[in-house]
Design a protein around this motif. Sequence first.
Motif, PDB file in Angstrom:
ATOM      1  N   ILE A 100     -15.807  37.795  53.354  1.00  4.91           N
ATOM      2  CA  ILE A 100     -14.853  38.527  52.511  1.00  4.91           C
ATOM      3  C   ILE A 100     -15.565  39.034  51.254  1.00  4.91           C
ATOM      4  CG2 ILE A 100     -12.792  38.269  51.058  1.00  4.91           C
ATOM      5  CD1 ILE A 100     -11.777  36.184  53.182  1.00  4.91           C
ATOM      6  N   ALA A 101     -16.315  38.125  50.615  1.00  2.00           N
ATOM      7  CA  ALA A 101     -17.018  38.493  49.371  1.00  2.00           C
ATOM      8  C   ALA A 101     -17.973  39.659  49.633  1.00  2.00           C
ATOM      9  CB  ALA A 101     -17.769  37.286  48.823  1.00  2.00           C
ATOM     10  N   GLN A 102     -18.658  39.557  50.760  1.00  2.00           N
ATOM     11  CA  GLN A 102     -19.681  40.558  51.078  1.00  2.00           C
ATOM     12  C   GLN A 102     -19.077  41.897  51.510  1.00  2.00           C
ATOM     13  OE1 GLN A 102     -22.279  38.928  54.047  1.00  2.00           O
ATOM     14  NE2 GLN A 102     -23.366  40.873  54.341  1.00  2.00           N
ATOM     15  N   TYR A 103     -18.141  41.853  52.441  1.00  2.00           N
ATOM     16  CA  TYR A 103     -17.649  43.105  53.036  1.00  2.00           C
ATOM     17  C   TYR A 103     -16.479  43.731  52.275  1.00  2.00           C
ATOM     18  CZ  TYR A 103     -20.715  42.342  56.976  1.00  2.00           C
ATOM     19  OH  TYR A 103     -21.822  42.161  57.755  1.00  2.00           O
ATOM     20  N   ASP A 104     -15.627  42.916  51.686  1.00  2.94           N
ATOM     21  CA  ASP A 104     -14.463  43.502  51.007  1.00  2.94           C
ATOM     22  C   ASP A 104     -14.757  43.801  49.540  1.00  2.94           C
ATOM     23  OD1 ASP A 104     -13.180  43.284  53.373  1.00  2.94           O
ATOM     24  OD2 ASP A 104     -11.834  41.652  52.804  1.00  2.94           O
ATOM     25  N   TYR A 105     -15.765  43.141  48.967  1.00  4.11           N
ATOM     26  CA  TYR A 105     -16.013  43.346  47.529  1.00  4.11           C
ATOM     27  C   TYR A 105     -17.397  43.920  47.206  1.00  4.11           C
ATOM     28  CZ  TYR A 105     -11.480  41.398  46.896  1.00  4.11           C
ATOM     29  OH  TYR A 105     -10.122  41.228  46.955  1.00  4.11           O
ATOM     30  N   GLU A 106     -18.459  43.324  47.779  1.00  4.90           N
ATOM     31  CA  GLU A 106     -19.791  43.851  47.476  1.00  4.90           C
ATOM     32  C   GLU A 106     -19.885  45.334  47.809  1.00  4.90           C
ATOM     33  OE1 GLU A 106     -22.403  40.086  48.428  1.00  4.90           O
ATOM     34  OE2 GLU A 106     -23.518  41.934  48.886  1.00  4.90           O
ATOM     35  N   THR A 107     -19.240  45.740  48.890  1.00  6.31           N
ATOM     36  CA  THR A 107     -19.269  47.141  49.304  1.00  6.31           C
ATOM     37  C   THR A 107     -18.597  48.060  48.280  1.00  6.31           C
ATOM     38  OG1 THR A 107     -17.275  46.692  50.537  1.00  6.31           O
ATOM     39  CG2 THR A 107     -19.309  46.729  51.816  1.00  6.31           C
ATOM     40  N   LEU A 108     -17.757  47.476  47.429  1.00  7.76           N
ATOM     41  CA  LEU A 108     -17.101  48.263  46.370  1.00  7.76           C
ATOM     42  C   LEU A 108     -17.886  48.164  45.061  1.00  7.76           C
ATOM     43  CD1 LEU A 108     -13.366  47.127  46.866  1.00  7.76           C
ATOM     44  CD2 LEU A 108     -14.390  49.265  47.661  1.00  7.76           C
ATOM     45  N   GLU A 112     -12.238  46.886  40.786  1.00 10.50           N
ATOM     46  CA  GLU A 112     -13.066  48.075  40.544  1.00 10.50           C
ATOM     47  C   GLU A 112     -12.904  48.541  39.097  1.00 10.50           C
ATOM     48  OE1 GLU A 112     -13.084  51.224  43.685  1.00 10.50           O
ATOM     49  OE2 GLU A 112     -11.780  49.809  44.723  1.00 10.50           O
ATOM     50  N   ILE A 113     -11.888  48.017  38.433  1.00 13.01           N
ATOM     51  CA  ILE A 113     -11.670  48.371  37.029  1.00 13.01           C
ATOM     52  C   ILE A 113     -12.422  47.376  36.156  1.00 13.01           C
ATOM     53  CG2 ILE A 113      -9.913  48.770  35.238  1.00 13.01           C
ATOM     54  CD1 ILE A 113      -9.538  50.552  37.796  1.00 13.01           C
ATOM     55  N   GLU A 114     -13.196  47.911  35.268  1.00 10.44           N
ATOM     56  CA  GLU A 114     -13.989  47.083  34.326  1.00 10.44           C
ATOM     57  C   GLU A 114     -13.105  46.044  33.622  1.00 10.44           C
ATOM     58  OE1 GLU A 114     -17.318  48.533  33.165  1.00 10.44           O
ATOM     59  OE2 GLU A 114     -17.607  46.601  32.141  1.00 10.44           O
ATOM     60  N   GLY A 115     -13.521  44.822  33.666  1.00 13.16           N
ATOM     61  CA  GLY A 115     -12.808  43.777  32.918  1.00 13.16           C
ATOM     62  C   GLY A 115     -11.603  43.193  33.637  1.00 13.16           C
ATOM     63  N   ALA A 116     -11.287  43.696  34.836  1.00 13.41           N
ATOM     64  CA  ALA A 116     -10.069  43.223  35.533  1.00 13.41           C
ATOM     65  C   ALA A 116     -10.173  41.754  35.929  1.00 13.41           C
ATOM     66  CB  ALA A 116      -9.792  44.079  36.756  1.00 13.41           C
ATOM     67  N   LYS A 117     -11.400  41.267  36.099  1.00 12.23           N
ATOM     68  CA  LYS A 117     -11.533  39.857  36.499  1.00 12.23           C
ATOM     69  C   LYS A 117     -11.008  38.907  35.429  1.00 12.23           C
ATOM     70  CE  LYS A 117     -15.041  38.302  38.937  1.00 12.23           C
ATOM     71  NZ  LYS A 117     -16.459  38.026  39.245  1.00 12.23           N
ATOM     72  N   GLU A 118     -10.883  39.410  34.213  1.00 15.24           N
ATOM     73  CA  GLU A 118     -10.349  38.557  33.130  1.00 15.24           C
ATOM     74  C   GLU A 118      -8.832  38.504  33.140  1.00 15.24           C
ATOM     75  OE1 GLU A 118     -12.056  40.081  29.434  1.00 15.24           O
ATOM     76  OE2 GLU A 118     -13.778  40.588  30.692  1.00 15.24           O
ATOM     77  N   VAL A 119      -8.196  39.435  33.856  1.00 19.65           N
ATOM     78  CA  VAL A 119      -6.728  39.520  33.741  1.00 19.65           C
ATOM     79  C   VAL A 119      -5.973  39.675  35.071  1.00 19.65           C
ATOM     80  CG1 VAL A 119      -6.647  40.425  31.377  1.00 19.65           C
ATOM     81  CG2 VAL A 119      -6.901  42.017  33.298  1.00 19.65           C
TER      82      VAL A 119
END
Length: 410
Positions: free
Chosen positions: A85-93, A234-241
């Motif tokens: 999941i980490a590799q294919y759904d996120y790294e690719t983005l 994909e939005i900068e800083g979204a991991k914080e919120v």
Amino acid sequence: MITINENYLKLQDSYLFSTIAQKVEKFTKENPNKKVMKLGVGDVTLPIAPIVGEAIKKATDDMLQKETFRGYGPEQGYDFLRQKIAQYDYETLGVTIEKDEIFVSDGSKCDTGNIGEIFGTDNVIAITDPVYPVYLDTNIMAGRTGEYNQKTAQFEKVVYLPTTLENNFIPELPSRKVDMIYLCFPNNPTGTVLSKPELEKWVTYAKKNKAIILFDGAYEAFITEEGIPHSIYEIEGAKEVAIEFRSFSKTAGFTGVRCAYTVVPKELKAYTQEGKEVCLHQLWNRRQCTKFNGVPYITQRAAEAIYSNEGQKQIKENIAYYRENAKLITQGLQKAGYTIFGGKNAPYIWLKVPKGYTSWEFFDYLLEKANVVGTPGSGFGPSGEGYFRLTAFGSKANTLEAILRIQNLK
Ligand code: MLT
């Protein structure tokens, strides 16, 4: 005396899709000779991809052997799936998500419903209107919504964000401060999307107001247009919120197999009443370890199979099939004079009901006259009144038949 959770009394008597199922059952009983075309609930109709079936058989064999048998698995999901999941759904983005930020589950309905448990009941929630009913109903159950106002058809403590033709299906930032924001894009039910700058506004709002975004990305695989974000990260800083929910249901035909996942980044914080920071990843992990024993090994192997080259090819063929249905519905109904939204980046077509009908009246009319089932817009919230949803998940033959019947009504 045993008492109940009285918040349940504030719910509508029946869940939207159960009400529809009951109405259809009644109609079918009374009209046994009529073939009903069901384009109501968003349930897939194509069988699972062959490679998924093979993975299920192979995993079943594993379970039959002493050497490969698995008992309880990790509550958070097996590494073999979380890694993919980490590799294919996120790294690719271009997004970095650690595998242990991913919590594999048996569905996004459960996750979007259960997530509320880790938040205080005094938080103010914001939902788009219309909305997938689970977000609202689970907050009613938790007692986070206040009383229902008959006049406005809204709950007192809930901030409704109209998402209608008037604002081009782009919800405006709330005028009142909110803490938990539910966003589902591509949207269920309207089938519309948010551009990157639009989504950025929400991330900025959440940061400024110490709020959390609960982002449901169940339909991201249906995006066809360039530049539309597939993930809020994909939005900068979204991991914080933001917490993101993803599902294999619509992407890989898993509505009956049951597998999804939720991303809770480690930098995500919420606060105690005294203002002390608490890591949400730890809270969700604690909740899952206590209340959930993980998704079956066989199911997780099935999900893993879609990440192979052949798996990707096979699930994309199925998605293309539903996209084609969406196109046929859009074109067919436009030809019949309907005003249509969605459908381009989502498996849902959202249409304006003809003048003189409410959403439920149009539902009854279509069922009786064309024997076609859809979902009344008002079932998704007050701003859904005057609209109607059709799903592209039917078989092509039924979809074509339904279109023809609707066209012949005019
Ligand atoms: C819908 O029809 O809105 C969906 O199928 C509901 C769901 O995914 O639970």
